[in-house]
Design an enzyme around this catalytic site. Structure first.
Site, PDB file in Angstrom:
ATOM      1  CB  SER A 139     -87.573  -9.439 -27.810  1.00  0.00           C
ATOM      2  OG  SER A 139     -87.051  -8.955 -26.594  1.00  0.00           O
ATOM      3  CE1 TYR A 152     -83.247  -7.214 -30.268  1.00  0.00           C
ATOM      4  CE2 TYR A 152     -84.388  -7.083 -28.151  1.00  0.00           C
ATOM      5  CZ  TYR A 152     -83.878  -7.832 -29.208  1.00  0.00           C
ATOM      6  OH  TYR A 152     -84.034  -9.192 -29.202  1.00  0.00           O
TER       7      TYR A 152
HETATM    8  N1  NAP Z   1     -80.352 -14.214 -27.394  1.00  0.00           N
HETATM    9  C1  NAP Z   1     -81.436 -13.823 -26.728  1.00  0.00           C
HETATM   10  O1  NAP Z   1     -81.484 -13.887 -25.486  1.00  0.00           O
HETATM   11  C2  NAP Z   1     -82.640 -13.322 -27.486  1.00  0.00           C
HETATM   12  C3  NAP Z   1     -83.796 -13.014 -26.751  1.00  0.00           C
HETATM   13  C4  NAP Z   1     -84.931 -12.563 -27.444  1.00  0.00           C
HETATM   14  C5  NAP Z   1     -84.896 -12.446 -28.832  1.00  0.00           C
HETATM   15  N2  NAP Z   1     -83.749 -12.741 -29.527  1.00  0.00           N
HETATM   16  C6  NAP Z   1     -83.773 -12.595 -30.977  1.00  0.00           C
HETATM   17  O2  NAP Z   1     -83.281 -13.779 -31.581  1.00  0.00           O
HETATM   18  C7  NAP Z   1     -82.659 -13.462 -32.835  1.00  0.00           C
HETATM   19  C8  NAP Z   1     -81.250 -14.072 -32.850  1.00  0.00           C
HETATM   20  O3  NAP Z   1     -80.500 -13.442 -31.811  1.00  0.00           O
HETATM   21  P1  NAP Z   1     -79.113 -14.028 -31.266  1.00  0.00           P
HETATM   22  O4  NAP Z   1     -79.109 -13.783 -29.819  1.00  0.00           O
HETATM   23  O5  NAP Z   1     -78.863 -15.367 -31.825  1.00  0.00           O
HETATM   24  O6  NAP Z   1     -78.106 -12.959 -31.920  1.00  0.00           O
HETATM   25  P2  NAP Z   1     -76.622 -13.093 -32.512  1.00  0.00           P
HETATM   26  O7  NAP Z   1     -75.893 -14.241 -31.911  1.00  0.00           O
HETATM   27  O8  NAP Z   1     -76.047 -11.722 -32.401  1.00  0.00           O
HETATM   28  O9  NAP Z   1     -76.882 -13.415 -34.047  1.00  0.00           O
HETATM   29  C9  NAP Z   1     -77.438 -12.479 -34.896  1.00  0.00           C
HETATM   30  C10 NAP Z   1     -77.388 -13.035 -36.290  1.00  0.00           C
HETATM   31  O10 NAP Z   1     -77.974 -12.073 -37.184  1.00  0.00           O
HETATM   32  C11 NAP Z   1     -77.138 -11.985 -38.328  1.00  0.00           C
HETATM   33  N3  NAP Z   1     -77.295 -10.681 -38.979  1.00  0.00           N
HETATM   34  C12 NAP Z   1     -77.233  -9.462 -38.404  1.00  0.00           C
HETATM   35  N4  NAP Z   1     -77.369  -8.497 -39.339  1.00  0.00           N
HETATM   36  C13 NAP Z   1     -77.536  -9.139 -40.528  1.00  0.00           C
HETATM   37  C14 NAP Z   1     -77.713  -8.698 -41.857  1.00  0.00           C
HETATM   38  N5  NAP Z   1     -77.746  -7.385 -42.169  1.00  0.00           N
HETATM   39  N6  NAP Z   1     -77.849  -9.619 -42.844  1.00  0.00           N
HETATM   40  C15 NAP Z   1     -77.804 -10.946 -42.549  1.00  0.00           C
HETATM   41  N7  NAP Z   1     -77.636 -11.426 -41.296  1.00  0.00           N
HETATM   42  C16 NAP Z   1     -77.499 -10.528 -40.304  1.00  0.00           C
HETATM   43  C17 NAP Z   1     -75.734 -12.213 -37.789  1.00  0.00           C
HETATM   44  O11 NAP Z   1     -74.856 -12.699 -38.795  1.00  0.00           O
HETATM   45  P3  NAP Z   1     -73.730 -11.838 -39.556  1.00  0.00           P
HETATM   46  O12 NAP Z   1     -73.147 -10.872 -38.575  1.00  0.00           O
HETATM   47  O13 NAP Z   1     -72.783 -12.899 -40.037  1.00  0.00           O
HETATM   48  O14 NAP Z   1     -74.462 -11.182 -40.675  1.00  0.00           O
HETATM   49  C18 NAP Z   1     -75.982 -13.323 -36.781  1.00  0.00           C
HETATM   50  O15 NAP Z   1     -75.966 -14.582 -37.438  1.00  0.00           O
HETATM   51  C19 NAP Z   1     -82.666 -11.942 -32.943  1.00  0.00           C
HETATM   52  O16 NAP Z   1     -83.769 -11.531 -33.724  1.00  0.00           O
HETATM   53  C20 NAP Z   1     -82.865 -11.493 -31.495  1.00  0.00           C
HETATM   54  O17 NAP Z   1     -83.493 -10.238 -31.438  1.00  0.00           O
HETATM   55  C21 NAP Z   1     -82.629 -13.176 -28.869  1.00  0.00           C
END
Ligand code: NAP
Length: 248
Positions: A139, A152
């Protein structure tokens, strides 16, 4: 281009992980899709060009990590790529001095400890893989400190350290830190409730770099810190030739 690749994606029930699992399968890979929500995983089209196996599991528990390993073991015990996309945001806008202890622990558990412990479980499978790779989701706030992003931001700094250390230690594999940049997902909406989601790219749009890094010929060096935004709209296979054609 990924038809022989064996790829495990965590966080595959939502957002970036879901988008990547589907893109990998669309390009012919065999994909294990991991997340806690069995219902959301059941919505994934399992008969994409490649094949998607839903693995409902909590990456923060030993039982969850065992279930993931068992699923891979049942289907040959071999992995080429692991993408750690599961993540947790926690409170945003709360200064460290007021940051709640329970969130401090649970965000670190998902974003760092689970990545490390799951890697320990999956490392033997990666050793049997071809040109194996581990991809961590970085990130912007995990590369430059930014006030108000709490655990975070701290956890993503720690993840960078973990990925960099693994890259130094793991001589037979590749390790990448990829910053997706702002991406249209539920986590982004939680972090930026006032933002128009239409102004940020979708998980499919940021996928080209992730597709490229999963290829056995990806030339990016292990330990690289990369930006998915730099590959939006580009051909993921740019400059890559089939291994056979290059006599590899
Ligand atoms: N979106 C952005 O703008 C952005 C920017 C920079 C970095 N990121 C990074 O990209 C990654 C994905 O983010 P996203 O935006 O796609 O988030 P998201 O839509 O909230 O998805 C998060 C995923 O993590 C899973 N998860 C959470 N806790 C878990 C656990 N204990 N065991 C197994 N699965 C778990 C959730 O599934 P369940 O709830 O079904 O378990 C969900 O599939 C993250 O690492 C985030 O920090 C995102």
């Amino acid at each position: 281009m990924l038809s022989t690749r064996l790829i495990l994606v965590t966080g595959a029930s939502s957002g970036i992980g879901r988008g990547l699992a589907l893109e990998y399968a669309r390009h012919g890979a065999r994909v294990w899709a991991v997340a806690r929500s069995a219902d959301a995983l059941a919505q994934l089209p399992v008969d994409a060009e490649g094949r998607v196996t839903p693995v409902p599991a909590d990456v923060t528990t030993a039982a969850g990590r065992r279930a993931i390993a068992t699923s891979v073991e049942h289907e040959g015990g071999c992995l080429d790529v692991v993408v750690h996309a599961a993540g947790m945001l926690g409170s945003v806008g709360v200064p460290l001095v007021d940051y709640p202890e329970d969130e401090w622990r649970s965000v670190f558990e998902v974003n760092v400890t689970a990545v490390h412990l799951l890697h320990q479980r999956l490392a033997p499978f990666l050793e049997r893989g071809t040109a194996p790779a581990v991809i961590g989701l970085a990130s912007t706030v995990g590369r430059e400190p930014r006030a108000g992003w709490g655990m975070y931001a701290v956890s993503k700094h720690a993840l960078e350290g973990w990925l960099g250390t693994l890259a130094q230690e793991w001589e037979t594999g590749r390790v990448y830190s990829v910053n997706p940049g702002g991406t249209r997902t539920p986590m982004r909406a939680q972090a930026r409730p006032d933002e128009d989601p239409g102004t940020v790219p979708t998980p499919e749009q940021i996928a080209p770099l992730f597709l490229r890094l999963a290829h056995s010929d990806a030339p990016e060096p292990s330990g690289a810190r990369l930006e998915a935004g730099a590959w939006i709209g580009r051909d993921p296979w740019e400059g890559l030739g089939p291994r056979r054609a290059r006599g590899l």
